[in-house]
Motif scaffolding. Structure first.
Motif, short mmCIF file in Angstrom:
data_model
loop_
_atom_site.label_atom_id
_atom_site.label_comp_id
_atom_site.label_asym_id
_atom_site.label_seq_id
_atom_site.Cartn_x
_atom_site.Cartn_y
_atom_site.Cartn_z
N ALA A 23 0.83 -1.20 0.00
CA ALA A 23 0.00 0.00 0.00
C ALA A 23 0.87 1.25 0.00
CB ALA A 23 -0.93 0.00 1.21
N ALA A 24 1.91 1.24 0.85
CA ALA A 24 2.80 2.41 0.91
C ALA A 24 3.55 2.58 -0.41
CB ALA A 24 3.79 2.26 2.07
N THR A 25 3.99 1.47 -0.99
CA THR A 25 4.69 1.54 -2.27
C THR A 25 3.81 2.16 -3.35
OG1 THR A 25 6.01 -0.42 -1.73
CG2 THR A 25 5.84 0.18 -4.06
N GLY A 26 2.57 1.71 -3.43
CA GLY A 26 1.66 2.25 -4.44
C GLY A 26 1.36 3.72 -4.22
N HIS A 27 1.12 4.08 -2.96
CA HIS A 27 0.78 5.46 -2.63
C HIS A 27 1.93 6.42 -2.99
CE1 HIS A 27 -0.44 8.58 0.65
NE2 HIS A 27 -0.70 9.02 -0.57
N LEU A 28 3.13 6.09 -2.51
CA LEU A 28 4.27 6.97 -2.75
C LEU A 28 4.65 6.99 -4.24
CD1 LEU A 28 6.48 6.16 0.37
CD2 LEU A 28 5.05 8.17 -0.02
N SER A 29 4.49 5.87 -4.92
CA SER A 29 4.80 5.83 -6.35
C SER A 29 3.90 6.77 -7.14
CB SER A 29 4.68 4.41 -6.88
OG SER A 29 5.64 3.57 -6.29
N ILE B 165 7.22 8.95 -19.99
CA ILE B 165 7.36 7.50 -19.84
C ILE B 165 7.69 7.14 -18.40
CG2 ILE B 165 8.76 5.53 -20.53
CD1 ILE B 165 9.09 6.89 -23.27
N CYS B 166 8.60 7.92 -17.79
CA CYS B 166 8.99 7.66 -16.40
C CYS B 166 7.79 7.82 -15.46
CB CYS B 166 10.12 8.60 -16.01
SG CYS B 166 10.83 8.29 -14.39
N ALA B 167 6.97 8.84 -15.70
CA ALA B 167 5.78 9.03 -14.87
C ALA B 167 4.82 7.86 -15.00
CB ALA B 167 5.09 10.34 -15.25
N LEU B 168 4.64 7.34 -16.21
CA LEU B 168 3.75 6.20 -16.42
C LEU B 168 4.27 4.97 -15.69
CD1 LEU B 168 2.91 6.63 -20.22
CD2 LEU B 168 1.44 7.14 -18.25
N LEU B 169 5.59 4.80 -15.64
CA LEU B 169 6.18 3.67 -14.91
C LEU B 169 5.88 3.78 -13.42
CD1 LEU B 169 9.64 3.31 -16.72
CD2 LEU B 169 7.63 1.82 -16.94
N PHE B 170 5.93 4.98 -12.90
CA PHE B 170 5.60 5.15 -11.48
C PHE B 170 4.13 4.86 -11.23
CE2 PHE B 170 9.60 7.56 -10.98
CZ PHE B 170 10.01 7.08 -9.74
N ARG C 174 3.40 -3.26 -7.99
CA ARG C 174 3.87 -3.22 -6.60
C ARG C 174 5.37 -3.46 -6.48
NH1 ARG C 174 -0.68 -2.60 -3.20
NH2 ARG C 174 -2.41 -2.21 -4.64
N THR C 175 6.14 -2.90 -7.42
CA THR C 175 7.60 -3.00 -7.34
C THR C 175 8.20 -1.68 -7.82
OG1 THR C 175 9.57 -4.12 -8.17
CG2 THR C 175 7.65 -4.04 -9.65
N TRP C 176 9.33 -1.32 -7.21
CA TRP C 176 9.98 -0.06 -7.54
C TRP C 176 11.00 -0.21 -8.67
CZ3 TRP C 176 9.10 4.61 -5.00
CH2 TRP C 176 8.30 4.54 -3.86
N GLN C 177 11.20 -1.40 -9.15
CA GLN C 177 12.33 -1.65 -10.04
C GLN C 177 12.26 -0.79 -11.32
OE1 GLN C 177 12.76 -5.74 -11.18
NE2 GLN C 177 14.81 -5.44 -12.06
N LEU C 178 11.17 -0.90 -12.07
CA LEU C 178 11.08 -0.16 -13.33
C LEU C 178 11.03 1.37 -13.12
CD1 LEU C 178 8.70 -2.37 -15.51
CD2 LEU C 178 11.16 -2.00 -15.78
N PRO C 179 10.24 1.86 -12.16
CA PRO C 179 10.24 3.31 -11.95
C PRO C 179 11.62 3.87 -11.59
CG PRO C 179 8.39 2.32 -10.83
CD PRO C 179 9.24 1.20 -11.31
N VAL C 180 12.35 3.12 -10.74
CA VAL C 180 13.69 3.59 -10.36
C VAL C 180 14.61 3.61 -11.56
CG1 VAL C 180 15.73 3.03 -9.00
CG2 VAL C 180 13.46 2.92 -7.95
#
Length: 975
Positions: free
Chosen positions: A214-220, A278-283, A290-296
């Motif tokens: 939940a925190a990952t999704g919210h902050l992303s 594109i970066c915003a869409l990844l976030f 539910r993973t930070w890998q691609l956005p990072v």
């Protein structure tokens, strides 16, 4: 809790509640404190409202106030909702608590501590950020009003083909919205992250996952919003290149795209925009993944791209494509800058004409006649003679004139003439006894206009007054002479009540009056009195018996203050000037509309370009908008302030200015149409000095129209320093009625000179037609001198004056005793292909503390004259009436010493005697004797000059009557 100690308990002390009387007293004091604070805030608001209502500009106050309030609440509420919602959502998404680690056990203490106050804490945080954001947004009221009311310029930028209004009105608002969005996103990320950490959604040292799903999704999502805003910023940056400033070829604040901008930065911004999207869409996709890998990875790519594409690539283009062939690469962009800058500053119509600078002095009789038809040469310098006005026309110590008088035009015998004018304003420093009643009730106003011919002086060197005495009388007819509003009136006065005011004094004693105007704010209301007592920090206003029915308080009394207050969207010229118009004294104030969003137009700092030797040495000649950077300016408004009633009127002067049209939409019915300007007022309007100074500074570089010359820097000019003083500042422009070579008759003009960068010879002479209501008003003419010959500039002419021995000797005699010599304005007049320089010389002699015109310096074609009057000097230069002009100084022409020369010696002794007699007459204020002594001095110096010339065979050397032969000492003034 039971006492767990083992020892005996002591006596129990009962802490009683305060008595009812004490509680009542504390409550009363608290209520009074709150009421006091509330009334203090109310007093500022209420007095502002009363003042705007008194000048009939209440709509300005209400429009500005409601705009600020609206922006405060809208953006304050948006920020509070954004931060508050994300705190609430982070708390709602908190995981089930399980204190499995020391980290969570420590956080549990904080969670339990704030649990009872969670709602109040949330409200407090959101209220704080809302207040800060609202206050910041309310300061953008100008940006909002220009965006919502903007009108098109009808001109498009050369790169994106958008109307200039997009850059001037729209882009600043979009940038504010973008900045607000960034602030909201960052604060929301911080607030949400802290809440997630406090309730276990984020873990730093605990075992297992560092963040819940939940925190990952919210902050992303929040970071994705930030990156999306960054994409918008990249897109707006593309348009921002058209108004971006940079240093280019020693040109500060060069504005617009250059080659590297168009071919490197512009495509780079477009690429970075796509990457950021594109970066915003990844976030945003982390809601499901539910993973930070691609956005990072995407964020890292965006940062790397910003470094490589946005920084390194443009540097490579500049280094390897532009620098090897800069002139060819930059020329198309320089041409766009030249065209836009000239158009934005109103100098695109400047007429540049070649001028030889060397006149034909053969037909001297014709030239002497041409001088009178070419210019009405002003020998009364308004920046020098104020002390003379003060001494001769002050009448009472509680009157004063400004340090710098003004130049205007008034008709006499059906012919207009340049006139030096000033008002006899109130001077509180000179009142006999200072106290609150005298300062604010009895001495309330100045009285009358004092004016003098600009082109002449009387036999004693004093101004020829055309309006003088107290009450003033002369050529200006009948008018309301009381001056309640002026440049020196900086304190408040209370008028119209039971306390009578000092009007003026004459041989029959002191006259009193009571103000009959409707200006100011009524003080008969006790609420108003209390508000002003608090606002001005003067409790006597509340209870003084000098205030009663009819009492009105006058404040904001300088013309500049009043116009700035009723039109806060205008930039005000540094010099208001008075004129007698339709039986009233009116202050005339020039006002400008400006913007710094004109694409490709180079910026200038108004405080720098309007500074000169007058602003450096005189406090009352203000500098315009000290640090205000603009790249578009128009003298769009002419304002008047009535010296008696304080009434302010704004007139639309530039009917095509889109910036003024925008403000007139925002503040309807505040600016009157140009057609309402009366003919009497039109006769006194003029081209403003500060606009002229801005334009002349730009024309030092932008007088050229082709990119090649601009890039070479071979035609760069500078405004010379004022040679008549040691301020080291630029020479001020001078008002002068004159005729340029292509004109058929004289026109009231504003003039200046240019010299090459780093040199003192003359490059060009510039004049603008300053006479309002004529077809040529505002037309700029430049006479460009050849570069292959040298024509003396102002500093060289001044040095020539000072270096000629006969002139230097006369100056030395004038400086005798405790006298001081002051050089007036060095005027330049184009005449028959050459340049005529004229400079009045003033003397403060003996016990006198004010300057009198003593000599006039004139030079033309290398010949110089130094005579008592302008006519005598001109006659000598052009050989009229048998006078012989001084030839140019060509080195040391001192005759060889002789054993005896009694004629020269006797003449020099007579000159010394006449000088001593003149100094004695000055100390005794005996003007008749002083005039005789000056005449004797002139005759003695002439005899010495003639004898010196005959001794050298009457040849062509420069005469030097002050150079005595061996054994014959030259006269020395007594000390």
């Amino acid at each position: 809790m039971p006492d767990r100690g083992g020892g005996p308990t002591g006596p129990r002390i009962r802490v009683g509640r305060p008595s009812r009387r004490v509680r009542t007293l504390l409550m009363t004091l608290g209520v009074l404190a709150v009421l006091g604070m509330a009334f203090t805030m109310f007093a500022g608001f209420w007095t502002d409202w009363l003042w705007y209502r008194s000048v009939n500009y209440s709509s300005v106050f209400t429009t500005t106030l409601w705009t600020k309030i609206g922006l405060f609440f809208v953006f304050g509420l948006l920020m509070a909702l954004a931060v508050g919602f994300n705190i609430w959502l982070a708390h709602r998404l908190r995981p089930p608590l399980s204190a499995m680690s020391m980290e969570q056990q420590n956080l549990d203490r904080y969670r339990m501590g704030i649990a009872p106050y969670k709602t109040w804490l949330l409200l407090g945080i959101t209220a704080l950020v809302g207040l800060i954001a609202g206050a910041s947004a309310s300061s953008q009221w100008r940006t909002w009003l220009m965006w919502i009311n903007g009108v098109p310029f009808g001109q498009k930028d050369p790169q994106f083909k958008l109307d200039v209004s997009f850059y001037a009105f729209d882009l600043p608002w979009y940038r504010f919205l973008l900045g607000f969005g960034f602030a909201a996103a960052i604060l929301s990320v911080i607030a949400a992250a802290l809440t997630h950490y406090l309730y276990g959604g984020l873990r730093v040292t605990s075992p297992g996952a560092r963040a819940t799903a939940a925190a990952t999704g919210h902050l992303s999502v929040l970071i994705g919003v930030f990156v999306a805003l960054k994409a918008v910023a990249y897109w707006l940056d593309r348009y921002g290149l058209a108004v971006k400033s940079s240093d280019f070829r020693a040109t500060d604040n060069w504005t617009g795209l250059r080659y590297v901008d168009a071919n490197a930065y512009l495509p780079a911004k477009t690429i970075l925009f796509c990457i950021a999207v594109i970066c915003a869409l990844l976030f945003f996709a982390t809601i499901w993944r539910r993973t930070w890998q691609l956005p990072v990875i995407g964020f890292g790519l965006m940062v790397l791209s910003a470094i490589l594409i946005g920084g390194l690539y443009p540097a490579i283009v500049q280094k390897f494509q532009v620098q090897p062939n800069e002139q060819a690469k930059e020329a198309p962009y320089v041409e766009k800058n030249l065209e836009a800058t000239r158009k934005a500053y109103g100098i695109d119509g400047t007429k540049v004409t070649d001028y030889s600078g060397t006149g034909n002095a053969e037909d001297k009789t014709r030239l002497r006649d041409d001088v009178d038809s070419t210019a009405s040469i002003r020998i009364m310098d308004p920046n020098i003679v104020s002390p003379t006005f003060q001494q001769l026309q002050q009448i009472r110590n509680y009157y004063a004139f400004p340090n710098n008088l003004d130049v205007d035009r008034y008709a006499k015998d059906g012919k207009e003439q340049d006139t030096v004018i000033g008002l006899r304003e109130l001077n509180l420093a000179g009142i006999p006894k200072k106290n609150w009643i005298n300062n604010h009730f009895r001495y309330t106003h100045g009285y009358g206009v004092v004016a003098a011919e600009g082109t002449s002086a009387d036999a004693q060197g004093r101004p020829n007054f055309t309006e003088s005495d107290l009450p003033s009388k002369g050529d200006l007819g009948t008018y309301q002479q009381r001056v309640y509003y002026g440049e020196k009136t900086t304190t408040y006065s209370i008028v119209g009540g039971p306390q009578k005011e000092i009007d003026y004094s004459d041989d029959n004693g002191e006259k009193t009056t009571s103000y009959k105007g409707d200006s100011g704010v009524d003080l008969s209301n006790p609420v108003n009195r209390a508000a002003y007592a608090l606002a001005f920090g003067e409790p006597q206003i509340l209870y003084s018996g000098a205030i009663g029915d009819g009492s009105r308080i006058l404040y904001n009394r300088t013309p500049k203050e009043r116009v700035e207050a009723v039109a806060p969207w205008l930039t005000i010229d540094g010099d208001a000037y008075p004129a007698v118009v339709n039986g009233k004294i009116q202050w005339i104030v020039d006002a400008y509309t400006t913007t710094n969003g004109y694409p490709y137009s180079s910026r200038t700092t108004l405080g720098d370009t309007t500074a000169d030797s007058l602003t450096a040495t005189n406090d009352n000649r203000a500098v315009v908008a000290q640090q205000n950077q603009v790249n578009y300016i128009r003298n769009s408004v002419k304002a008047t302030v009535d010296a008696y009633t304080g009434e302010v009127k704004l007139y639309q002067w530039d009917t095509k200015d889109p910036v003024l049209k925008t403000w007139m939409k925002a503040f309807p019915d505040t600016v009157e149409p140009k057609s309402d300007i009366s003919k009497d007022l039109m006769d006194h309007l003029r081209y403003p000095q500060d606009l002229f100074k801005v334009q002349r500074e730009l024309l030092t570089r932008y007088h050229v129209k082709d990119a090649t010359t601009f890039l070479s820097g071979s035609e760069v000019w500078q405004v010379p320093d004022d040679p008549t003083n040691r301020s080291g500042s630029a020479v001020p422009p001078y008002y002068l009625s004159m005729k340029m070579p292509d004109q058929q008759a004289q026109s009231f003009s504003l003039t200046t000179t240019f010299t090459p960068t780093g040199r003192d010879n003359l490059s060009a002479f510039m004049a603008v037609d300053a006479e309002a209501g004529t077809s040529d008003y505002g037309k700029i003419r430049i006479l460009k001198l050849p570069t292959n010959t040298t024509v003396n500039g102002p500093k060289q002419v001044q040095s020539q004056f000072n270096s000629q021995e006969d002139i230097a000797e006369s100056i030395r005699l004038l400086r005798g005793g405790d006298s001081e010599v002051e050089y007036g304005n060095l005027l330049t007049v184009p005449l028959d292909g050459g340049l005529l320089y004229v400079e009045p010389v003033y003397v403060r002699g003996g016990g006198l503390k004010y300057p009198l015109l003593r000599k006039v310096l004139v030079t033309y074609g290398g010949q110089t004259a130094f005579e008592n009057t302008l006519d005598e000097a001109l006659n000598k230069i052009f050989g009229a009436d048998g006078a012989t002009p001084e030839p140019p100084d060509s080195g040391d022409t001192t005759p060889p010493p002789t054993s005896d020369n009694p004629t020269v010696q006797q003449a020099l002794e007579d000159a010394q005697k006449a000088f001593d007699a003149g100094q004695e007459a000055l100390k005794n204020n005996d003007w008749e004797a002083y005039g005789r002594a000056q005449k004797d001095l002139e005759e003695a110096l002439q005899r010495a000059e003639d004898a010196q010339a005959s001794r050298t065979g009457g040849g062509g050397g420069a005469s030097k009557p002050g150079t005595a032969p061996s054994g014959s000492p030259s006269p020395k003034p007594s000390s």
